[in-house]
Design a protein around this motif. Structure first.
Motif, PDB file in Angstrom:
ATOM      1  N   ILE A 103     -23.062 -18.387 -12.308  1.00 26.14           N
ATOM      2  CA  ILE A 103     -24.987 -17.422 -12.199  1.00 26.14           C
ATOM      3  C   ILE A 103     -24.736 -16.645 -12.996  1.00 26.14           C
ATOM      4  O   ILE A 103     -23.437 -15.961 -13.250  1.00 26.14           O
ATOM      5  N   THR A 115     -26.335 -14.534 -16.208  1.00 25.72           N
ATOM      6  CA  THR A 115     -27.499 -13.546 -16.831  1.00 25.72           C
ATOM      7  C   THR A 115     -27.317 -13.259 -18.397  1.00 25.72           C
ATOM      8  O   THR A 115     -25.966 -12.872 -18.410  1.00 25.72           O
ATOM      9  N   LYS A 156     -27.266 -21.301 -12.449  1.00 29.32           N
ATOM     10  CA  LYS A 156     -27.878 -20.846 -12.572  1.00 29.32           C
ATOM     11  C   LYS A 156     -27.831 -19.934 -13.492  1.00 29.32           C
ATOM     12  O   LYS A 156     -26.969 -19.079 -13.406  1.00 29.32           O
ATOM     13  N   TYR A 188     -29.964 -16.844 -15.950  1.00 31.32           N
ATOM     14  CA  TYR A 188     -31.135 -16.245 -15.510  1.00 31.32           C
ATOM     15  C   TYR A 188     -31.554 -15.689 -17.528  1.00 31.32           C
ATOM     16  O   TYR A 188     -30.684 -15.219 -17.809  1.00 31.32           O
ATOM     17  N   TYR A 191     -35.066  -7.615 -10.317  1.00 26.34           N
ATOM     18  CA  TYR A 191     -33.969  -9.253  -9.218  1.00 26.34           C
ATOM     19  C   TYR A 191     -33.149  -9.399  -9.951  1.00 26.34           C
ATOM     20  O   TYR A 191     -32.667  -9.944  -8.732  1.00 26.34           O
ATOM     21  N   LEU A 192     -32.744  -9.011 -10.285  1.00 31.38           N
ATOM     22  CA  LEU A 192     -30.603  -9.405 -10.461  1.00 31.38           C
ATOM     23  C   LEU A 192     -29.780  -8.062 -10.183  1.00 31.38           C
ATOM     24  O   LEU A 192     -28.452  -9.123 -10.948  1.00 31.38           O
ATOM     25  N   GLY A 205     -27.195  -7.269  -8.717  1.00 34.67           N
ATOM     26  CA  GLY A 205     -25.442  -8.285  -7.415  1.00 34.67           C
ATOM     27  C   GLY A 205     -26.113  -9.990  -7.873  1.00 34.67           C
ATOM     28  O   GLY A 205     -25.439 -10.545  -6.104  1.00 34.67           O
ATOM     29  N   THR A 206     -26.590 -10.359  -8.954  1.00 35.53           N
ATOM     30  CA  THR A 206     -26.576 -11.845  -8.516  1.00 35.53           C
ATOM     31  C   THR A 206     -25.636 -12.925  -9.134  1.00 35.53           C
ATOM     32  O   THR A 206     -25.143 -13.876  -9.169  1.00 35.53           O
ATOM     33  N   SER A 207     -24.748 -11.948 -10.648  1.00 35.39           N
ATOM     34  CA  SER A 207     -24.129 -12.819 -10.993  1.00 35.39           C
ATOM     35  C   SER A 207     -22.563 -12.829 -11.649  1.00 35.39           C
ATOM     36  O   SER A 207     -21.747 -11.810 -11.015  1.00 35.39           O
ATOM     37  N   ASN A 208     -22.030 -13.909 -11.262  1.00 38.14           N
ATOM     38  CA  ASN A 208     -20.380 -13.724 -11.867  1.00 38.14           C
ATOM     39  C   ASN A 208     -20.317 -13.306 -13.674  1.00 38.14           C
ATOM     40  O   ASN A 208     -18.750 -13.138 -13.835  1.00 38.14           O
ATOM     41  N   ALA A 258     -25.935  -6.126 -12.524  1.00 39.60           N
ATOM     42  CA  ALA A 258     -26.327  -7.743 -12.736  1.00 39.60           C
ATOM     43  C   ALA A 258     -25.251  -8.344 -11.853  1.00 39.60           C
ATOM     44  O   ALA A 258     -24.990  -9.538 -11.384  1.00 39.60           O
ATOM     45  N   LYS A 312     -22.055  -9.459  -9.163  1.00 40.54           N
ATOM     46  CA  LYS A 312     -21.713  -9.877  -8.133  1.00 40.54           C
ATOM     47  C   LYS A 312     -21.043  -8.641  -7.444  1.00 40.54           C
ATOM     48  O   LYS A 312     -19.821  -8.584  -8.303  1.00 40.54           O
TER      49      LYS A 312
END
Length: 291
Positions: free
Chosen positions: A134, A136, A157, A159, A198-199, A201-204, A224, A226
């Motif tokens: 994922i 960003t 994904k 973003y 929105y983001l 802790g979501t991304s690698n 952003a 993880k």
């Protein structure tokens, strides 16, 4: 269409000498930027764009795939960091379809930032992305990094954020044009606010391809990631005086900022992306962040 800089250097130099004379030609950048069917000539600080009109007409005659020629003025300006352009010859049209790495991008060169010189970086980063990541992209523009990643790797994904409403419009159109709606999510707004809302802790992996804001916005790139762990591609502008190494200087700048934030990191890779002025360079540092 992307033209190699190696081919364009002798062409522009030779043509400029024939049309403008050696003294004037020596002041020009040694290449033309070809963006779709539009050619851009960079204008030195001490020249008027109108001086280049005879050269622009000669470019139209020499390169049949070029339909419009524009002068690109020095520097970038405004909240959206755009270059100013002056039309020189051919169709008075600034919108085109630009092709890169098998992808199509509809853009307006006067309203959305684009540089063919990032061609290598787009593919380099895409090759680093692992299956299921994922990502960003904090400053996505018309979506070039994001879409090329979606087409050439297999992320879960991407973003894709931009604050410029025109860039966002083109990004949405380009996502559809390249059939990556299942991979790329376009988000309009300030990257810091979008990440906070929105983001977190979501991304690698996080991309920061806007040197003017990279150090200021670094805390949000970290947020952003993880568990605050992952890779951040940081693009910086570095001024290196005689005897200074611009790559080392970029790493020092980034290290200072990470220390201010109390974050552990290590450089994975660094390279000069391009020259942006006398002794001023755009440099990318791939940073691995690990709390």
């Amino acid at each position: 269409m992307v033209e190699t800089m190696a081919k364009k250097k002798p062409f522009l130099k030779k043509l400029a000498e024939e049309i403008l004379g050696e003294d004037l030609a020596s002041k020009l950048w040694k290449r033309i930027e070809i963006i779709g069917d539009i050619a851009v000539i960079r204008v030195p600080f001490d020249l008027s764009p109108e001086t280049l009109k005879p050269l622009a007409e000669a470019i139209l005659s020499s390169l049949p795939y070029v339909k419009s020629v524009w002068a690109g003025l020095p520097g970038v300006h405004g909240d959206y960091r755009l270059r100013k352009y002056v039309h020189l010859a051919g169709e008075e049209r600034s919108e085109t379809i630009y092709k890169e790495h098998g992808c199509l991008f509809k853009i307006d060169i006067t309203r959305v930032y684009i540089s063919p010189r990032l061609n290598y970086e787009h593919k380099r980063v895409a090759k680093l992305v692992r299956q299921g990541e994922i990502i960003t992209n904090m400053f996505a523009g018309a979506g070039l990094f994001s879409i090329i990643i979606a087409k050439h790797s297999n992320p879960e994904k991407v973003y894709s954020i931009d604050i410029n409403p025109v860039a966002y419009k083109y990004m949405v159109e380009n996502i559809g044009l390249n059939h990556v709606e299942d991979k790329v999510v376009a988000l309009r707004g300030d990257a810091a606010k979008v990440i906070e809302k929105y983001l977190v802790g979501t991304s690698n992996r996080v991309l920061m391809p806007l040197p003017e804001l990279a150090l200021e916005y670094l805390p949000y790139a970290i947020k952003a990631l993880k568990k605050n762990r992952g890779i951040i591609h940081v693009y910086l502008h570095v001024v290196a005086n005689k005897g200074e190494n611009y790559l080392d200087k970029a790493e020092v700048m980034l290290d200072k900022r990470f220390k201010e934030l109390g974050v552990m990191w290590k450089p994975l890779f660094k390279r000069r992306v391009r020259n942006v002025g006398p002794r001023k360079y755009q440099v990318v540092v791939d940073a691995f962040v690990n709390p």
